[in-house]
Design an enzyme around this catalytic site. Structure first.
Site, PDB file in Angstrom:
ATOM      1  CG  HIS A  21      -0.424  -0.058   2.535  1.00 43.39           C
ATOM      2  ND1 HIS A  21       0.352   0.955   3.026  1.00 43.39           N
ATOM      3  CD2 HIS A  21      -0.507  -0.980   3.518  1.00 43.39           C
ATOM      4  CE1 HIS A  21       0.713   0.664   4.257  1.00 43.39           C
ATOM      5  NE2 HIS A  21       0.216  -0.520   4.585  1.00 43.39           N
ATOM      6  CG  HIS A  24       4.128  -1.384   2.503  1.00 48.38           C
ATOM      7  ND1 HIS A  24       2.847  -1.753   2.186  1.00 48.38           N
ATOM      8  CD2 HIS A  24       4.354  -1.841   3.747  1.00 48.38           C
ATOM      9  CE1 HIS A  24       2.332  -2.426   3.190  1.00 48.38           C
ATOM     10  NE2 HIS A  24       3.216  -2.498   4.154  1.00 48.38           N
ATOM     11  CB  CYS A 129       0.831  -8.078  19.295  1.00 46.53           C
ATOM     12  SG  CYS A 129       0.041  -7.367  17.825  1.00 46.53           S
ATOM     13  CB  CYS A 132       3.787  -6.405  16.622  1.00 43.52           C
ATOM     14  SG  CYS A 132       2.835  -4.917  16.753  1.00 43.52           S
ATOM     15  CB  CYS A 146      -1.200  -4.320  20.009  1.00 42.06           C
ATOM     16  SG  CYS A 146      -0.123  -3.664  18.718  1.00 42.06           S
ATOM     17  CG  HIS A 149      -1.557  -4.711  14.876  1.00 43.85           C
ATOM     18  ND1 HIS A 149      -0.237  -4.625  15.279  1.00 43.85           N
ATOM     19  CD2 HIS A 149      -1.532  -4.833  13.522  1.00 43.85           C
ATOM     20  CE1 HIS A 149       0.552  -4.720  14.218  1.00 43.85           C
ATOM     21  NE2 HIS A 149      -0.209  -4.828  13.140  1.00 43.85           N
ATOM     22  CE  LYS A 295       1.644   1.425  10.580  1.00 44.23           C
ATOM     23  NZ  LYS A 295       2.064   0.100  11.021  1.00 44.23           N
ATOM     24  CE  LYS A 298       1.501  -5.685   5.177  1.00 37.90           C
ATOM     25  NZ  LYS A 298       2.889  -5.836   4.809  1.00 37.90           N
TER      26      LYS A 298
HETATM   27  O1  ME8 Z   1       7.216  -4.678  10.073  1.00 38.94           O
HETATM   28  N1  ME8 Z   1       2.954   4.819   6.899  1.00 38.94           N
HETATM   29  O2  ME8 Z   1       6.758  -5.418   7.956  1.00 38.94           O
HETATM   30  P1  ME8 Z   1       5.476  -4.507   7.575  1.00 38.94           P
HETATM   31  C1  ME8 Z   1       4.263   4.819   6.632  1.00 38.94           C
HETATM   32  N2  ME8 Z   1       8.349  -7.471   8.246  1.00 38.94           N
HETATM   33  N3  ME8 Z   1       4.990   3.697   6.455  1.00 38.94           N
HETATM   34  C2  ME8 Z   1       4.362   2.524   6.542  1.00 38.94           C
HETATM   35  C3  ME8 Z   1       2.980   2.448   6.828  1.00 38.94           C
HETATM   36  C4  ME8 Z   1       2.275   3.671   7.009  1.00 38.94           C
HETATM   37  N4  ME8 Z   1       0.971   3.701   7.251  1.00 38.94           N
HETATM   38  N5  ME8 Z   1       2.625   1.153   6.846  1.00 38.94           N
HETATM   39  C5  ME8 Z   1       3.746   0.430   6.584  1.00 38.94           C
HETATM   40  C6  ME8 Z   1       7.408  -5.432   9.142  1.00 38.94           C
HETATM   41  N6  ME8 Z   1       4.799   1.258   6.383  1.00 38.94           N
HETATM   42  C7  ME8 Z   1       8.550  -6.438   9.195  1.00 38.94           C
HETATM   43  C8  ME8 Z   1       9.850  -5.699   8.962  1.00 38.94           C
HETATM   44  S1  ME8 Z   1      12.502  -5.580   8.690  1.00 38.94           S
HETATM   45  C9  ME8 Z   1      13.804  -6.590   9.039  1.00 38.94           C
HETATM   46  C10 ME8 Z   1      11.081  -6.544   9.051  1.00 38.94           C
HETATM   47  C11 ME8 Z   1       6.158   0.841   6.029  1.00 38.94           C
HETATM   48  O3  ME8 Z   1       4.932  -5.109   6.341  1.00 38.94           O
HETATM   49  C12 ME8 Z   1       7.198   1.371   6.988  1.00 38.94           C
HETATM   50  O4  ME8 Z   1       8.452   1.295   6.368  1.00 38.94           O
HETATM   51  O5  ME8 Z   1       4.592  -4.345   8.749  1.00 38.94           O
HETATM   52  C13 ME8 Z   1       7.087   0.361   8.114  1.00 38.94           C
HETATM   53  O6  ME8 Z   1       8.195   0.369   9.002  1.00 38.94           O
HETATM   54  C14 ME8 Z   1       6.996  -0.919   7.341  1.00 38.94           C
HETATM   55  O7  ME8 Z   1       6.209  -0.573   6.173  1.00 38.94           O
HETATM   56  C15 ME8 Z   1       6.353  -2.075   8.094  1.00 38.94           C
HETATM   57  O8  ME8 Z   1       6.145  -3.121   7.179  1.00 38.94           O
END
Ligand code: ME8
Length: 507
Positions: A21, A24, A129, A132, A146, A149, A295, A298
């Site tokens: 989305h 990311h 959670c 997370c 959390c 979430h 926020k 997904k």
């Molecule tokens: O945490 N606004 O993956 P994730 C801004 N797999 N950035 C956002 C966002 C938002 N609303 N939503 C997501 C994980 N992001 C782990 C990470 S790393 C070794 C493992 C972005 O799919 C932002 O970069 O939940 C956030 O830190 C990341 O997606 C979380 O992705």
């Protein structure tokens, strides 16, 4: 000029539980912008993104779709890479944590840590959670749920393996003191320091196969798989081995949002210290894109897909909006109205209008052929405005203030639009004897558009390429930032005819 140190830039590896989305996309846009910005300034940059394929979250969503976790993450790997390709976001390596070489790397680290006594077996009860993928301490919850979430964590009691994380707590604290640039901006560093004021405890790094089989087997006990974070964080290092550039690790800058500050600022340094590896150079923490105040996530399901925005408004409009309407560290609400307002005011009226007026006059009065410069004081002031923009952009990008960098460039564009009004080439052209001045003014403006193309390239690469095409300026020269004003175009150079850069959107 001193040679710039190489830069290894990472985004998080995103959970493969759904497609990307706009949140990311933001982290990737920042990485792509920084890579383009620094490459144009002669710096070597290596960008890594990817997906986090193991863990409960992915296993649960695969089951919901009636497929194996492997089949699910294979599908997601295509979907993520396909999305980034479609919207023009580039990187040098794409991580998949199911890659055999990554699993080998993680198992080797685990075996070493176990052999050295940094991993032990114990009984544990904790609050988990699933969103997370981590245990929470009571005091970290927000009214029992959390904070991200908005769900109560689940109490889990089981025998597991633990990493002696707390042993590294004093050393992490010391590093944050001696290297304050380790976690930026400073507000996030202070949050980490606050977490470190309390005991951090040890980290549970295994999951019994009775509960979860989808993960990397522990090398010393095959009844368990590795905890997804212990697996995922090491991908930042294993990616470089897999890509054949291991030496870049000491240039690592991680871009993340604040949701995963704790794993990156506490678990990860402790893991690196235990593994005897140098720490990353910097963690650069950004805020959230929200939707109606919450926020975008997904797990919560309130999301906007980058490909939909691209199809409707173009990717450069999305890039501009994301970088212009939120400070890096802060939060902002994503709104289609906000994006359209920026598109109409800054892109269609500000930049698009300037380009089409200048290039149309250049055709009308001179059939595209550039005329001689004969700078007057108004012309020198225009040149100064763009020179100032260049200096401001360099300073602001250095500080991750992308919104300020774009604001600075648009100040110069405003200046250029006013310059057109003041010098009034369209009025002068009615008098044949004034044509040399008209030609000089339009040449100044073509230089302003050329510099704009060069300065805007990191932020809006497709727009830069279009401007270059309209000016008949080779794309390959967009990186020649130090080209002197007046020397970009040879005598007799012909500019092309533009299409509108950004058609206005009626809401
Ligand atoms: O945490 N606004 O993956 P994730 C801004 N797999 N950035 C956002 C966002 C938002 N609303 N939503 C997501 C994980 N992001 C782990 C990470 S790393 C070794 C493992 C972005 O799919 C932002 O970069 O939940 C956030 O830190 C990341 O997606 C979380 O992705």
């Amino acid at each position: 000029m001193p040679e710039l140190a190489p830069l290894y830039l990472t985004t998080p590896i995103f959970y493969a539980n759904d497609e990307p989305h706009v949140g990311h996309t933001y982290t990737l846009v920042v990485a792509d912008t920084l890579a383009r910005f620094w490459r144009a300034r002669g710096r070597r940059v290596f960008v890594v993104t990817g997906i986090d394929e193991h863990g409960d979250k992915n296993a649960q969503v695969a089951a919901k779709h009636g497929v194996t976790p492997r089949a699910w993450v294979d599908r997601m790997s295509v979907a993520w890479q396909e999305t980034w390709r479609a919207v023009g976001l580039s990187y040098d390596h794409f991580v998949r944590t199911t890659a055999a070489a990554h699993a080998t790397f993680v198992r080797k680290v685990l075996a070493d840590l176990h052999a050295r006594g940094d991993i032990y077996f114990d009984q544990y009860t904790g609050l988990y959670c699933y969103g997370c993928e981590r245990f929470y301490q009571e005091r970290e919850l927000d009214g029992g749920v959390c904070p991200d979430h908005r769900k109560p964590p689940v109490e889990i009691a089981e025998e597991n393996y633990f990493f002696r994380m707390e042993k590294y707590q004093p050393e992490i604290l010391r590093r944050l003191d001696t290297h304050p640039e380790l976690v930026m901006p400073d507000g996030y560093r202070r949050e980490v320091l606050a977490l470190l004021r309390e005991p951090i405890g040890d980290l549970c790094i295994s999951r019994p196969k009775s509960r979860l089989t989808w993960g990397i087997d522990l090398p010393f006990d095959d009844r368990y798989v590795t905890y997804v974070w212990f697996d995922a964080l090491f991908s930042y290092v294993s990616a470089l081995d897999i890509a054949g550039v291991p030496g870049l690790w000491t240039a690592a800058h991680h871009l993340i949002a604040k949701d995963i500050l704790k794993p990156h600022a506490i678990y990860w340094p402790a893991m690196l210290m235990a593994a005897g590896m140098p720490l990353y150079r910097q963690l650069q923490v950004h805020g959230y894109w929200n939707l109606a105040g919450g926020k975008m996530s997904k797990s919560l399901g309130n999301i906007i897909r980058p490909r939909d925005v691209d199809a409707r408004y173009g990717m450069d409009a999305l890039r501009y909006y994301l970088l212009r309407d939120k400070s890096y560290a802060g939060d902002a609400d994503f709104s289609e109205e906000g994006l359209v307002a920026r598109l109409n005011a800054d892109l269609a009226n500000g930049l698009g209008n300037l380009a089409s007026r200048v290039l149309a006059m250049q055709q009308r009065y001179f059939r595209g052929v550039l005329q001689r410069l004969a700078p007057e004081s108004v012309d020198l002031a225009l040149r100064d405005a763009f020179a100032q923009a260049r200096r401001d952009i360099d300073a602001h990008v250095g500080d991750f203030a992308f919104h300020r960098a774009l604001e600075a460039l648009w100040r110069a564009l405003d200046h250029a639009n006013k310059y057109v009004t003041e010098t009034a080439p369209f009025a002068l052209a009615k008098d044949e004897s004034k044509l040399p001045r008209v030609g000089a003014v339009l040449h100044e403006l073509c230089e302003a558009l050329r510099v704009t193309a060069q300065l805007v390239e990191p932020f809006m690469p497709a727009t830069a390429r279009k401007l270059a095409t309209y000016l008949n300026f080779p794309e390959s020269r967009l990186v020649e930032l130090d080209l002197a004003w007046g020397s970009a175009f040879a005598t007799g150079h012909e500019t092309g005819t533009p299409d509108p850069l950004f058609p206005r959107v009626e809401s």
